[in-house]
Design a protein around this motif. Structure first.
Motif, PDB file in Angstrom:
ATOM      1  N   THR A 243      85.037  50.537  37.717  1.00 21.95           N
ATOM      2  CA  THR A 243      84.703  50.273  39.116  1.00 21.95           C
ATOM      3  C   THR A 243      84.335  51.610  39.763  1.00 21.95           C
ATOM      4  OG1 THR A 243      86.932  50.632  39.979  1.00 21.95           O
ATOM      5  CG2 THR A 243      86.435  48.434  39.128  1.00 21.95           C
ATOM      6  N   ARG A 244      84.156  51.601  41.064  1.00 23.56           N
ATOM      7  CA  ARG A 244      83.842  52.848  41.759  1.00 23.56           C
ATOM      8  C   ARG A 244      84.955  53.866  41.570  1.00 23.56           C
ATOM      9  NH1 ARG A 244      83.374  52.350  48.039  1.00 23.56           N
ATOM     10  NH2 ARG A 244      85.637  52.432  47.810  1.00 23.56           N
ATOM     11  N   ALA A 245      86.189  53.400  41.530  1.00 27.91           N
ATOM     12  CA  ALA A 245      87.348  54.273  41.301  1.00 27.91           C
ATOM     13  C   ALA A 245      88.372  53.491  40.494  1.00 27.91           C
ATOM     14  CB  ALA A 245      87.955  54.733  42.626  1.00 27.91           C
ATOM     15  N   HIS A 294      78.992  45.187  35.997  1.00 26.59           N
ATOM     16  CA  HIS A 294      79.380  46.575  36.253  1.00 26.59           C
ATOM     17  C   HIS A 294      78.698  47.127  37.495  1.00 26.59           C
ATOM     18  CE1 HIS A 294      80.852  47.524  31.881  1.00 26.59           C
ATOM     19  NE2 HIS A 294      81.546  46.588  32.488  1.00 26.59           N
ATOM     20  N   ALA A 298      80.830  48.434  40.814  1.00 23.56           N
ATOM     21  CA  ALA A 298      80.701  49.829  41.246  1.00 23.56           C
ATOM     22  C   ALA A 298      80.733  49.980  42.757  1.00 23.56           C
ATOM     23  CB  ALA A 298      79.419  50.440  40.685  1.00 23.56           C
ATOM     24  N   ALA A 299      80.658  48.879  43.478  1.00 20.46           N
ATOM     25  CA  ALA A 299      80.642  48.953  44.940  1.00 20.46           C
ATOM     26  C   ALA A 299      82.022  49.226  45.529  1.00 20.46           C
ATOM     27  CB  ALA A 299      80.089  47.643  45.523  1.00 20.46           C
ATOM     28  N   ARG A 300      83.094  48.957  44.765  1.00 19.76           N
ATOM     29  CA  ARG A 300      84.446  49.112  45.298  1.00 19.76           C
ATOM     30  C   ARG A 300      85.373  49.654  44.209  1.00 19.76           C
ATOM     31  NH1 ARG A 300      82.484  44.416  47.727  1.00 19.76           N
ATOM     32  NH2 ARG A 300      82.667  44.383  50.013  1.00 19.76           N
ATOM     33  N   SER A 301      86.560  50.039  44.654  1.00 20.05           N
ATOM     34  CA  SER A 301      87.558  50.555  43.714  1.00 20.05           C
ATOM     35  C   SER A 301      88.264  49.398  43.015  1.00 20.05           C
ATOM     36  CB  SER A 301      88.597  51.401  44.445  1.00 20.05           C
ATOM     37  OG  SER A 301      89.432  50.578  45.249  1.00 20.05           O
TER      38      SER A 301
END
Length: 388
Positions: A243-245, A294, A298-301
């Motif tokens: 994810t983003r984080a 994916h 990637a937009a959020r943690s």
């Protein structure tokens, strides 16, 4: 609340006395599970102690692993090669219900603690031998260890990506499953003893544990060739994703979970038609789906996605075991308690593996220091001699 030895609440195995002569993880944790259920467990160690005490640990004075798998036991040292100490053990056997050891086949007989010898002392004894490979066959004398059995039985090969080197499953999974089998088998033998009045031998091996864990894979139809897909992994959708984080594990095998995942990640178009409408189809077309998933993740943690998915998509953000000490769910279930140890000091640790509504059992207490309860345990044996 600091947990100390207590009989304030009887567990379902209250009144059962267990002699734990085992070492490392499988046998000791099996006995800890019996202690969780209210049994009185006496851990009997040789003068050098359980070898697990010397395993690497960042704790200065005691092994973290030893503390973790030996909760709620009293501990004493007996040198079974010395006639006086062997006699002490025999007197303890007279007033105990269960004995657990993990010596290799033949060793108990040489020490004078084989089943026949101890059953003659106490015919009601449930005698559990934990071995690497069982008590018969060409491998019976080999030392068995968790990761050796993982490697032998195909677990490591199955864990690896296609064509890659086999991979160990860390966490002693075979040992801990064997521990569960020990607790279950001993409890069953105690139940049967209530009907027959007689004890019996119980056998648990790491080989049997490793294969039992793979029962869903260990099926080979007569019509099948050797190399067929025996794994249960359902394709590239169900698994751990970036994810983003952070990373998140997502399970979306059922139709409603798949629908909820697509809707929450903005991929509702994947629901159109019948191209991706079953687990097998999604596994077949995972190369088309995973990149889009994916990109959406990637937009959020990972923690944000966990909140968004809520109860509608089974998922979990990847955490460390340290996060579990203060996890609200773990705290709500009282899975972590505070312990006081004479050497290691105060620490938090796992409390118990099961719950009982009417017979909850006593509060857990810290694993014993080496020889901590020598006087108490020898007094028990002396009381038996005086009674005789």
């Amino acid at each position: 609340m600091t947990t100390t030895p207590s009989s304030s609440a009887a567990g379902p195995l209250a009144g059962v006395r267990v002699l734990d002569l085992s070492a490392y993880i499988a046998g000791p944790y099996g006995c800890a599970l019996l202690a969780d259920q209210g049994a009185e467990v006496l851990k009997i160690e040789p003068p050098a102690g359980d070898n697990l005490r010397r395993y690497p640990s960042t704790l200065a004075e005691e092994s973290r692993a030893f503390l973790g798998v030996n909760r709620s036991k009293r501990g004493a040292v007996l040198d079974l090669k010395q006639p006086e100490d062997l006699a002490v053990l025999h007197r303890l056997v007279q007033q105990s219900d269960v004995l657990v050891h993990n010596f290799r086949p033949g060793v108990p007989e040489r020490l004078g603690i084989g089943y026949e010898a101890l059953a003659a002392i106490n015919p009601r004894l449930v005698y559990c031998a934990v071995t690497g490979y069982g008590d018969k066959g060409p491998l019976r004398q080999r030392a068995g260890y968790d990761q050796v059995l993982q490697t032998m039985t195909g677990m490591c090969a199955m864990q690896a990506p296609a064509g890659a080197a086999p991979q160990i499953l860390y966490g002693s999974v075979v040992d801990y499953y064997a521990a569960s089998l020990i607790a279950a088998a001993v409890s069953s033998a105690l139940y049967e003893r209530e009907k027959s009045g007689a004890g019996q031998q119980v056998g648990v091996s790491l080989l049997r544990s490793a294969l039992a864990m793979q029962s869903a894979r260990l099926v080979w139809a007569d019509s099948e060739r050797r190399e067929v897909g025996r794994d249960m992994r359902s394709g590239g959708i169900t698994g751990i994703h970036p994810t983003r984080a952070g990373w998140i594990y997502i399970s979306a095998n059922t139709p409603h979970f798949w629908q909820a995942l697509c809707e929450k990640t903005g991929l509702a178009e994947l629901l159109d038609g019948d191209r991706y409408d079953t687990v097998r189809k999604r596994a077949r077309h995972h190369a088309e789906i995973v990149p889009r998933l994916h990109a959406a993740l990637a937009a959020r943690s990972a923690l944000e996605w966990e909140d968004i998915c809520g109860d509608e998509v089974p998922c979990a953000a990847a955490r460390t075991v340290e996060d579990m000490f203060d996890c609200p769910q773990v705290q709500a279930e009282d899975m972590v308690a505070r312990f006081d140890h004479p050497v290691a000091g105060s620490y938090r640790g796992f409390s118990r593996a099961m719950t009982f509504g009417r017979t909850p059992g006593p509060q857990p207490f810290a694993a014993p220091a080496l020889g901590q309860h020598d006087a108490e345990v020898r007094a028990l044996a002396d009381a038996q001699r005086e009674a005789a």
